[in-house]
Design a protein around this motif. Sequence first.
Motif, short mmCIF file in Angstrom:
data_model
loop_
_atom_site.label_atom_id
_atom_site.label_comp_id
_atom_site.label_asym_id
_atom_site.label_seq_id
_atom_site.Cartn_x
_atom_site.Cartn_y
_atom_site.Cartn_z
N ASN A 98 0.80 -1.17 -0.15
CA ASN A 98 -0.02 -0.14 -0.01
C ASN A 98 0.91 1.40 0.05
O ASN A 98 2.05 1.07 0.66
CB ASN A 98 -1.00 0.00 1.17
CG ASN A 98 -0.27 0.31 2.45
OD1 ASN A 98 -0.22 1.46 2.88
ND2 ASN A 98 0.08 -0.71 2.99
N TYR A 99 0.43 2.31 -0.60
CA TYR A 99 1.68 3.59 -0.95
C TYR A 99 1.68 4.07 0.38
O TYR A 99 2.76 4.69 0.62
CB TYR A 99 0.74 4.52 -1.96
CG TYR A 99 0.76 3.79 -3.19
CD1 TYR A 99 1.71 3.58 -3.79
CD2 TYR A 99 -0.80 3.64 -3.73
CE1 TYR A 99 1.64 2.82 -5.11
CE2 TYR A 99 -0.61 3.18 -5.17
CZ TYR A 99 0.66 2.81 -5.80
OH TYR A 99 0.40 2.39 -7.11
N VAL A 100 0.76 3.86 1.77
CA VAL A 100 1.38 4.47 2.61
C VAL A 100 2.52 4.04 3.30
O VAL A 100 3.47 4.65 3.88
CB VAL A 100 -0.06 4.75 3.69
CG1 VAL A 100 0.46 5.05 5.26
CG2 VAL A 100 -1.20 5.41 3.29
N ALA A 229 -2.82 0.82 -3.73
CA ALA A 229 -1.76 -0.25 -3.77
C ALA A 229 -1.09 -0.28 -4.91
O ALA A 229 -1.67 0.09 -6.18
CB ALA A 229 -2.40 -1.55 -3.38
N GLY A 230 0.09 -0.62 -4.80
CA GLY A 230 0.86 -0.80 -6.07
C GLY A 230 1.91 -2.06 -6.09
O GLY A 230 2.17 -2.58 -4.81
N GLU A 294 0.81 7.44 -11.93
CA GLU A 294 0.80 8.78 -12.08
C GLU A 294 1.38 9.35 -10.95
O GLU A 294 0.71 9.37 -9.68
CB GLU A 294 -0.58 8.95 -12.32
CG GLU A 294 -1.09 8.65 -13.64
CD GLU A 294 -2.49 9.04 -13.97
OE1 GLU A 294 -2.99 9.98 -13.22
OE2 GLU A 294 -3.19 8.53 -14.72
N ALA A 295 2.38 10.11 -10.95
CA ALA A 295 3.02 10.88 -9.63
C ALA A 295 2.14 11.93 -9.07
O ALA A 295 2.03 12.01 -7.94
CB ALA A 295 4.27 11.36 -10.11
N ALA A 296 1.30 12.48 -10.12
CA ALA A 296 0.51 13.54 -9.68
C ALA A 296 -0.78 13.07 -8.47
O ALA A 296 -1.03 13.63 -7.55
CB ALA A 296 -0.13 14.43 -10.79
N ARG A 297 -1.31 11.85 -9.11
CA ARG A 297 -2.30 11.38 -8.04
C ARG A 297 -1.66 10.61 -6.99
O ARG A 297 -2.31 10.85 -5.97
CB ARG A 297 -2.94 10.19 -9.13
CG ARG A 297 -4.04 9.74 -8.29
CD ARG A 297 -4.75 8.66 -9.37
NE ARG A 297 -5.27 8.98 -10.54
CZ ARG A 297 -6.51 9.42 -10.60
NH1 ARG A 297 -7.26 9.71 -9.66
NH2 ARG A 297 -6.73 10.01 -11.90
N LEU A 298 -0.34 10.28 -7.06
CA LEU A 298 0.08 9.67 -5.91
C LEU A 298 0.60 10.70 -4.84
O LEU A 298 0.63 10.39 -3.63
CB LEU A 298 1.43 8.66 -6.48
CG LEU A 298 2.09 7.87 -5.28
CD1 LEU A 298 1.15 6.96 -4.54
CD2 LEU A 298 3.13 6.94 -5.92
N GLN A 299 0.90 11.67 -5.42
CA GLN A 299 1.33 12.81 -4.55
C GLN A 299 0.21 13.12 -3.62
O GLN A 299 0.52 13.36 -2.46
CB GLN A 299 1.76 14.06 -5.33
CG GLN A 299 2.41 15.38 -4.48
CD GLN A 299 3.77 14.89 -3.84
OE1 GLN A 299 4.63 14.25 -4.65
NE2 GLN A 299 4.09 15.18 -2.64
N LYS A 300 -1.10 12.67 -3.83
CA LYS A 300 -2.23 13.01 -2.70
C LYS A 300 -1.73 12.43 -1.63
O LYS A 300 -2.17 12.85 -0.46
CB LYS A 300 -3.28 12.66 -3.37
CG LYS A 300 -4.60 13.03 -2.57
CD LYS A 300 -5.75 12.65 -3.38
CE LYS A 300 -7.18 12.83 -2.56
NZ LYS A 300 -8.29 12.41 -3.58
N VAL A 301 -1.27 11.28 -1.72
CA VAL A 301 -1.15 10.23 -0.61
C VAL A 301 -0.13 10.62 0.26
O VAL A 301 -0.33 10.96 1.52
CB VAL A 301 -0.92 8.74 -1.02
CG1 VAL A 301 -0.50 7.99 0.20
CG2 VAL A 301 -1.95 8.21 -1.93
#
Length: 327
Positions: A98-100, A229-230, A294-301
Motif C-alpha cells: 500500500n502506498y502509505v 496499492a502498487g 501517475e505521480a500527480a495522483r500519488l502525491q495526494k497520498v
Amino acid sequence: MARTLRCRVLALGSVAVLALTACGGGGASPASTGPNGLEKATIKVGALPIPDPVALYIAQAKGFFKEEGLTVEPVTITGGAAALPQIESGALDITQTNYVSSILAASQGKKIKLVADMYRAAPNTFEIMVPKDSPIQQVADLKGRTVLVNNLRNIATLAVTTQLKAAGLSETDVKFAEKPFPEMGNAITAGQGDAGWITEPFITANKNALGFRTIADTMTGRTADLPIAGWMATDEWVRQNPKTLAAFQRAISKAQQLASGDRKEIEATLPTYTKIDAKTAAAITLGAYPSTLEAARLQKVADLMLEYKYINGPIDVKSLIAASPGG
C-alpha cells in the motif's frame, strides 16, 4: 566475490539454476537467463488474497508473463509493511504494497522503488465495520474502542484517522491492533476488537456470514479515489534487474488494462487465488485498476501523510517511481 561465484555457477548450471539465479548489477553485463535476456527468469512476487492484485493472476492465466520469458511465483503476504523485510532480504523480488507503507518506508531511509500501479479506491471498497448487535452506530462511537487493521501505520490507519478527524476525534482516541483480513471478522466476533477496517471480499463475506454492518466508507471526501496499492521492489533490485523489471511491468500493465475494461475477467480470476466463490465475485464492489503509475495522483497520498504526521517532511513521490518499460 559472491556475485562472481554466482555467475560461475550459472556458467556450469542447469536450466533450473538459470531460472532461479541472477548475476547482474555492479556495472557488469548481466548474464542472460531467459529467452528475452532477462537477468532473472523466475521471480517471487508477494500478494494479498484480495481483489487488488488480480492483474498478477490474470497475467498468469493469460500467459502475459510467459510471453515475456518470465515465470512468476506468487507468495501470500499479510500487507505491504510486513512484506518490506522480505524484499530487503531477497525472499521476495517484488511485492504488493500500500502506498502509505511505501512512502513511510522511504521517509525512514529505506531504498525502495514503486514499479507499477495496482489499485485505486472507489466508494464502498474500504469500510469500517462492526457486528450487527454492536452499540457502535457511528465513527464518534469508536472513542476508547479497538479497531482492527491488517497492518499498523499503513493505509488502513490513515484512512480510519481521516474519518476520526471528521467525527471530532483523533488517532489516539482509539486503539489500533493488527489482524489479517481473512481473520478479522471472527476476531471481532470473539471480542478481540470492536470494529475493523475491511476491504473486499471480506466486506461482503462478513455481511453475509456474520451480519456485519458498515458505519463508514473510508474512501470519501479527502480520500475519494485515493491511490491504494502498487508493486514495490528495492532500489538495488531495480538497478540489477532492468530487463526483468520491464518484462514484469509490460505484463502487469497489459493485465491491468484487461481488468479495467472487463469485470468478467476479474470475476473469473478471483476464485483462483482467494476464498471468493463465483457468486461473491459477481457481487463485491471493486475499485479501479490503473495501467500507469501517475505521480500527480500519488502525491495526494504523501501530502495526506504529511498532514497527519505520518512523515516529518514533504516527499516528492517522483523520486520513488521506477522507470516504465518505455522510460
